[in-house]
Design a protein around this motif. Structure first.
Motif, PDB file in Angstrom:
ATOM      1  N   GLY A 116     -34.320 -69.596 -39.549  1.00 36.08           N
ATOM      2  CA  GLY A 116     -34.612 -69.649 -38.121  1.00 36.08           C
ATOM      3  C   GLY A 116     -36.035 -69.297 -37.758  1.00 36.08           C
ATOM      4  O   GLY A 116     -36.461 -69.533 -36.615  1.00 36.08           O
ATOM      5  N   GLU A 117     -36.810 -68.743 -38.690  1.00 33.97           N
ATOM      6  CA  GLU A 117     -38.145 -68.228 -38.381  1.00 33.97           C
ATOM      7  C   GLU A 117     -39.182 -69.341 -38.450  1.00 33.97           C
ATOM      8  O   GLU A 117     -39.203 -70.136 -39.387  1.00 33.97           O
ATOM      9  N   ASP A 118     -40.056 -69.395 -37.455  1.00 33.16           N
ATOM     10  CA  ASP A 118     -40.984 -70.520 -37.330  1.00 33.16           C
ATOM     11  C   ASP A 118     -42.162 -70.447 -38.289  1.00 33.16           C
ATOM     12  O   ASP A 118     -42.675 -71.480 -38.723  1.00 33.16           O
ATOM     13  N   ALA A 119     -42.626 -69.275 -38.606  1.00 36.35           N
ATOM     14  CA  ALA A 119     -43.746 -69.135 -39.541  1.00 36.35           C
ATOM     15  C   ALA A 119     -43.726 -67.726 -40.105  1.00 36.35           C
ATOM     16  O   ALA A 119     -43.215 -66.785 -39.485  1.00 36.35           O
ATOM     17  N   ARG A 120     -44.309 -67.593 -41.287  1.00 40.88           N
ATOM     18  CA  ARG A 120     -44.310 -66.294 -41.954  1.00 40.88           C
ATOM     19  C   ARG A 120     -45.500 -66.226 -42.905  1.00 40.88           C
ATOM     20  O   ARG A 120     -45.842 -67.212 -43.561  1.00 40.88           O
ATOM     21  N   SER A 121     -46.125 -65.059 -42.978  1.00 41.51           N
ATOM     22  CA  SER A 121     -47.177 -64.805 -43.941  1.00 41.51           C
ATOM     23  C   SER A 121     -46.874 -63.476 -44.623  1.00 41.51           C
ATOM     24  O   SER A 121     -46.565 -62.485 -43.948  1.00 41.51           O
ATOM     25  N   GLU A 122     -46.934 -63.440 -45.958  1.00 37.01           N
ATOM     26  CA  GLU A 122     -46.719 -62.205 -46.705  1.00 37.01           C
ATOM     27  C   GLU A 122     -47.810 -62.073 -47.756  1.00 37.01           C
ATOM     28  O   GLU A 122     -48.172 -63.045 -48.424  1.00 37.01           O
ATOM     29  N   LYS A 123     -48.300 -60.848 -47.910  1.00 34.79           N
ATOM     30  CA  LYS A 123     -49.392 -60.610 -48.856  1.00 34.79           C
ATOM     31  C   LYS A 123     -49.293 -59.190 -49.375  1.00 34.79           C
ATOM     32  O   LYS A 123     -49.091 -58.249 -48.599  1.00 34.79           O
ATOM     33  N   VAL A 124     -49.445 -59.010 -50.686  1.00 34.85           N
ATOM     34  CA  VAL A 124     -49.422 -57.690 -51.302  1.00 34.85           C
ATOM     35  C   VAL A 124     -50.833 -57.115 -51.310  1.00 34.85           C
ATOM     36  O   VAL A 124     -51.786 -57.786 -51.720  1.00 34.85           O
ATOM     37  N   ILE A 125     -50.980 -55.874 -50.842  1.00 32.48           N
ATOM     38  CA  ILE A 125     -52.271 -55.192 -50.858  1.00 32.48           C
ATOM     39  C   ILE A 125     -52.104 -53.829 -51.505  1.00 32.48           C
ATOM     40  O   ILE A 125     -50.995 -53.295 -51.603  1.00 32.48           O
ATOM     41  N   ASN A 126     -53.207 -53.250 -51.953  1.00 37.32           N
ATOM     42  CA  ASN A 126     -53.212 -51.851 -52.355  1.00 37.32           C
ATOM     43  C   ASN A 126     -53.641 -51.038 -51.141  1.00 37.32           C
ATOM     44  O   ASN A 126     -54.733 -51.260 -50.605  1.00 37.32           O
ATOM     45  N   PRO A 127     -52.808 -50.101 -50.666  1.00 41.80           N
ATOM     46  CA  PRO A 127     -53.127 -49.399 -49.416  1.00 41.80           C
ATOM     47  C   PRO A 127     -54.392 -48.567 -49.486  1.00 41.80           C
ATOM     48  O   PRO A 127     -54.996 -48.276 -48.453  1.00 41.80           O
ATOM     49  N   LEU A 128     -54.812 -48.176 -50.689  1.00 44.57           N
ATOM     50  CA  LEU A 128     -56.062 -47.434 -50.799  1.00 44.57           C
ATOM     51  C   LEU A 128     -57.254 -48.329 -50.480  1.00 44.57           C
ATOM     52  O   LEU A 128     -58.271 -47.864 -49.977  1.00 44.57           O
ATOM     53  N   MET A 129     -57.129 -49.625 -50.764  1.00 47.83           N
ATOM     54  CA  MET A 129     -58.216 -50.571 -50.505  1.00 47.83           C
ATOM     55  C   MET A 129     -58.080 -51.274 -49.166  1.00 47.83           C
ATOM     56  O   MET A 129     -59.050 -51.813 -48.637  1.00 47.83           O
TER      57      MET A 129
ATOM     58  N   GLY B  45     -56.349 -54.246 -46.485  1.00 47.77           N
ATOM     59  CA  GLY B  45     -56.250 -55.695 -46.586  1.00 47.77           C
ATOM     60  C   GLY B  45     -55.729 -56.294 -45.302  1.00 47.77           C
ATOM     61  O   GLY B  45     -55.476 -55.589 -44.316  1.00 47.77           O
ATOM     62  N   SER B  46     -55.564 -57.605 -45.291  1.00 47.45           N
ATOM     63  CA  SER B  46     -55.117 -58.294 -44.081  1.00 47.45           C
ATOM     64  C   SER B  46     -54.306 -59.522 -44.461  1.00 47.45           C
ATOM     65  O   SER B  46     -54.409 -60.033 -45.577  1.00 47.45           O
ATOM     66  N   ALA B  47     -53.498 -59.993 -43.511  1.00 44.48           N
ATOM     67  CA  ALA B  47     -52.729 -61.229 -43.689  1.00 44.48           C
ATOM     68  C   ALA B  47     -52.680 -61.952 -42.352  1.00 44.48           C
ATOM     69  O   ALA B  47     -52.457 -61.321 -41.303  1.00 44.48           O
ATOM     70  N   TYR B  48     -52.909 -63.256 -42.386  1.00 42.27           N
ATOM     71  CA  TYR B  48     -52.904 -64.083 -41.183  1.00 42.27           C
ATOM     72  C   TYR B  48     -52.045 -65.317 -41.431  1.00 42.27           C
ATOM     73  O   TYR B  48     -51.863 -65.745 -42.577  1.00 42.27           O
ATOM     74  N   LEU B  49     -51.529 -65.906 -40.342  1.00 46.20           N
ATOM     75  CA  LEU B  49     -50.676 -67.080 -40.490  1.00 46.20           C
ATOM     76  C   LEU B  49     -51.473 -68.302 -40.922  1.00 46.20           C
ATOM     77  O   LEU B  49     -51.057 -69.060 -41.792  1.00 46.20           O
ATOM     78  N   GLY B  50     -52.624 -68.534 -40.302  1.00 42.36           N
ATOM     79  CA  GLY B  50     -53.453 -69.673 -40.675  1.00 42.36           C
ATOM     80  C   GLY B  50     -52.926 -70.982 -40.147  1.00 42.36           C
ATOM     81  O   GLY B  50     -51.950 -71.039 -39.384  1.00 42.36           O
ATOM     82  N   ASP B  51     -53.607 -72.070 -40.536  1.00 37.83           N
ATOM     83  CA  ASP B  51     -53.240 -73.429 -40.136  1.00 37.83           C
ATOM     84  C   ASP B  51     -53.142 -73.565 -38.614  1.00 37.83           C
ATOM     85  O   ASP B  51     -52.143 -74.026 -38.068  1.00 37.83           O
ATOM     86  N   GLY B  52     -54.210 -73.125 -37.935  1.00 34.38           N
ATOM     87  CA  GLY B  52     -54.264 -73.259 -36.488  1.00 34.38           C
ATOM     88  C   GLY B  52     -53.726 -72.085 -35.716  1.00 34.38           C
ATOM     89  O   GLY B  52     -53.801 -72.063 -34.484  1.00 34.38           O
ATOM     90  N   ASP B  53     -53.181 -71.082 -36.393  1.00 33.33           N
ATOM     91  CA  ASP B  53     -52.696 -69.875 -35.730  1.00 33.33           C
ATOM     92  C   ASP B  53     -53.374 -68.677 -36.397  1.00 33.33           C
ATOM     93  O   ASP B  53     -53.100 -68.357 -37.556  1.00 33.33           O
ATOM     94  N   ASP B  54     -54.279 -68.031 -35.658  1.00 34.27           N
ATOM     95  CA  ASP B  54     -55.068 -66.932 -36.212  1.00 34.27           C
ATOM     96  C   ASP B  54     -54.396 -65.576 -36.051  1.00 34.27           C
ATOM     97  O   ASP B  54     -55.051 -64.540 -36.207  1.00 34.27           O
ATOM     98  N   SER B  55     -53.113 -65.557 -35.744  1.00 34.67           N
ATOM     99  CA  SER B  55     -52.403 -64.284 -35.592  1.00 34.67           C
ATOM    100  C   SER B  55     -52.271 -63.595 -36.945  1.00 34.67           C
ATOM    101  O   SER B  55     -52.067 -64.243 -37.973  1.00 34.67           O
ATOM    102  N   GLY B  56     -52.377 -62.266 -36.924  1.00 36.04           N
ATOM    103  CA  GLY B  56     -52.250 -61.542 -38.177  1.00 36.04           C
ATOM    104  C   GLY B  56     -52.416 -60.053 -38.001  1.00 36.04           C
ATOM    105  O   GLY B  56     -52.485 -59.529 -36.878  1.00 36.04           O
ATOM    106  N   LEU B  57     -52.489 -59.366 -39.128  1.00 34.11           N
ATOM    107  CA  LEU B  57     -52.511 -57.906 -39.174  1.00 34.11           C
ATOM    108  C   LEU B  57     -53.563 -57.465 -40.177  1.00 34.11           C
ATOM    109  O   LEU B  57     -53.611 -57.964 -41.302  1.00 34.11           O
ATOM    110  N   GLU B  58     -54.423 -56.525 -39.762  1.00 34.15           N
ATOM    111  CA  GLU B  58     -55.443 -55.961 -40.638  1.00 34.15           C
ATOM    112  C   GLU B  58     -55.168 -54.479 -40.827  1.00 34.15           C
ATOM    113  O   GLU B  58     -55.035 -53.742 -39.844  1.00 34.15           O
ATOM    114  N   VAL B  59     -55.081 -54.046 -42.084  1.00 34.19           N
ATOM    115  CA  VAL B  59     -54.738 -52.669 -42.420  1.00 34.19           C
ATOM    116  C   VAL B  59     -55.956 -51.999 -43.050  1.00 34.19           C
ATOM    117  O   VAL B  59     -56.369 -52.380 -44.148  1.00 34.19           O
TER     118      VAL B  59
END
Length: 542
Positions: free
Chosen positions: A260-273, A275-289
């Motif tokens: 049912g979900e329209d789009a999804r982005s998943e990315k593994v980061i090391n929390p000490l360093m 990182g960020s993940a964005y949907l892309g392909d015309g949608d710049d929504s995302g999260l920067e940690v």
């Protein structure tokens, strides 16, 4: 100096200098091209010291490392950065320093394993006939193939038709109408694989997996999936991404895709360093940690996954009305009792430990979220656009506090938040408003509440007098209301107000949750850019 060997670094003394041998697994020597630098960093990188590695110039093997200038009393982690900068290994055992000792901390370098980032888009309502027509168009560029398809549907077919050229036979088993899941993403480093089929396999899936393209860099791949059979009963399909890098280290990541979900982005980061993940392909929504934002020691050793989930307005309506069942979604779908006109999709932001549970943000730390605005959003109404978060306990949308800004070049709203859940942007009826007719003003800066005390919300006003300032025609004005105990109860972003003018601004005297403020004395703190500020008391009498 006294020299201390650090086997359990949490229980050892240390000093301003850290040095020891650097080896690969099983005491194998390291080649010089397997490392770049060794650094010591604390969790949020506010302390960051670069060391150096000693090598044998004849054999090009690493002998040892040394880091000087460490600060006593600071908890550090040792970090090894690969020569190409793409891979980082963090030793999960922290160490801290006291003056007067040289410290020995042997490091074992674990060659990096590849991690698979995924992004996927749900394309509902495709027909086999139309997709084959667009594939024919991609082949000979004859518009006659697609002129019978409504123009508003061209986008989703064009997205995938070029990948499907020469793969028409894979559609033989597809139903006449279907939902297509377009999955793509990157690998943290090149892998030893020749095709997408070498990397991706099904774990729990009943539909049609269509391998599409593996980039020449061996770091990007695309595939398609058409759901069928038991997928609908489960509500999801699950894929395994597995491949070895050029060190021969195998990486494996499983991803579950809910139907049912329209789009999804998943990315593994090391929390000490960070990182960020964005949907892309015309949608710049995302999260920067930012580095050091995650409050879980196990996250450093196991890694953390950023998850960005998108639900379109139509999907929200269908889910709430029962047209899309609950098990088709990985998370609870927020209700549609919106506080105003929805000006974005709904975006659910999460941080998860790779082991499964949700990760928690460290105290007093924030992350940056970015939400794409809908095509209906216009700059003239920007003051009415406000970020909201869905409160699951209260089962309602509430305004998000903190600084929010809109970049009209990218049509995105950016905000700093201290928690993660579902977010959306709404056009809300102005609970504050600049009264008509600002008056010219050439006196000093002034800001106050009137009448004071105020006996009714309808009577309460802010008067803000802004003198001319260094060629600035406007200044951004923000008002924060506090209790006398210092608790923030409301943040009012008044937007850009003209300088050289006196403004009267109304306020409905409610808190962030929409409840009326109780009788009492409050603090009014106004800031106009970085130029003017004012702190005053006022009273409300009910």
């Amino acid at each position: 100096r006294r020299k201390t060997h650090v086997d359990d670094p949490r229980a050892a003394e240390a000093s301003e200098r850290l040095a020891a041998v650097l080896r690969a697994v099983s005491d194998a020597v390291l080649e010089v091209d397997e490392h770049s630098v060794v650094v010591a960093a604390n969790r949020d990188h506010s302390r960051f010291v670069i060391g150096f590695v000693n090598t044998n110039p004849l054999t090009q093997e690493v002998n040892d490392y040394e880091i000087n200038g460490l600060e006593p009393g600071v908890t550090y982690y040792a970090v090894i950065v690969a020569e190409n900068g793409d891979a980082v290994m963090v030793d999960p055992a922290p160490f801290w320093l006291t003056a007067g000792s040289d410290v020995v901390k042997n490091l074992v370098y674990l060659k990096p394993r590849p991690h698979f980032e995924i992004r996927n888009y749900r394309l509902p309502g495709l027909t086999k006939q139309r997709l084959l027509a667009f594939i024919a168009y991609e082949r000979d560029r004859d518009l006659a193939h697609i002129m019978t398809v409504p123009f508003e549907e061209w986008g989703k077919y064009l997205l995938i038709s070029r990948y499907m050229m020469d793969r028409e036979e894979s559609l033989t088993a597809a139903p006449s109408t279907f939902t297509y899941y377009f999955v793509y993403g990157f690998v943290t480093e090149p892998v030893r694989a020749e095709t997408v089929s070498d990397i991706v396999s099904t774990v729990t899936a009943s539909g049609l997996l269509i391998p599409l393209e593996l980039a020449a860099t061996r770091k990007q791949r695309t595939l398609g999936y058409i759901s069928a059979g038991d997928d609908f009963g489960r509500g999801y399909f699950e894929l395994l991404f597995s491949a070895a890098n050029y060190y021969g280290v195998v990486g494996e990541d499983r991803y579950r895709f809910h139907l049912g979900e329209d789009a999804r982005s998943e990315k593994v980061i090391n929390p000490l360093m960070g990182g960020s993940a964005y949907l892309g392909d015309g949608d710049d929504s995302g999260l920067e940690v930012p580095p050091g934002s995650i409050d879980d020691p196990s996250a450093i050793s196991s890694g953390t996954k950023i998850v960005v989930l998108k639900l379109e307005p139509d999907t929200m309506r269908q889910a709430v009305a029962g047209g899309l069942a609950r098990h088709l979604f990985s998370r609870r779908v927020p209700n549609t009792a919106y506080p105003g006109e929805l000006m974005s999709a709904v975006y659910d932001m999460q941080l998860q430990l790779v082991s499964g549970p949700l990760a928690s943000l460290a105290q007093n730390r924030t992350v940056t979220i970015q939400l794409a605005l809908s095509s209906a959003a216009v700059p003239a109404e920007a003051a009415q656009y406000r970020l909201h978060t869905f409160n699951e306990q209260q089962n309602r949308w509430v305004p998000e506090t903190g600084t929010q800004s809109i970049d009209w070049a990218t049509r995105t709203m950016t905000a700093q938040v201290g928690h993660l859940t579902a977010f959306a942007v709404f056009k809300v009826a102005a609970s504050t408003g600049v009264e008509p007719g600002p008056q010219p003003y050439d006196g000093p800066f002034a800001a106050y509440v009137y009448p004071n005390p105020a006996r009714a919300a309808a009577d309460l006003r802010f008067r803000i007098a802004l003198p001319q300032h260094a060629g600035q025609a406007t200044l951004p004005v923000t008002v924060r209301i506090y209790t006398m105990a210092g608790k923030l109860v409301r943040t009012l972003n008044l937007g850009e107000l003209a300088t050289g003018m006196r403004h009267d601004v109304s306020w409905d005297a409610v808190n962030e949750g929409g409840a009326r403020l109780a009788s009492g004395v409050y603090l009014f703190h106004l800031k106009a850019g970085g130029v003017h500020s004012e702190l005053r008391k006022f009273a409300i009498i009910r």
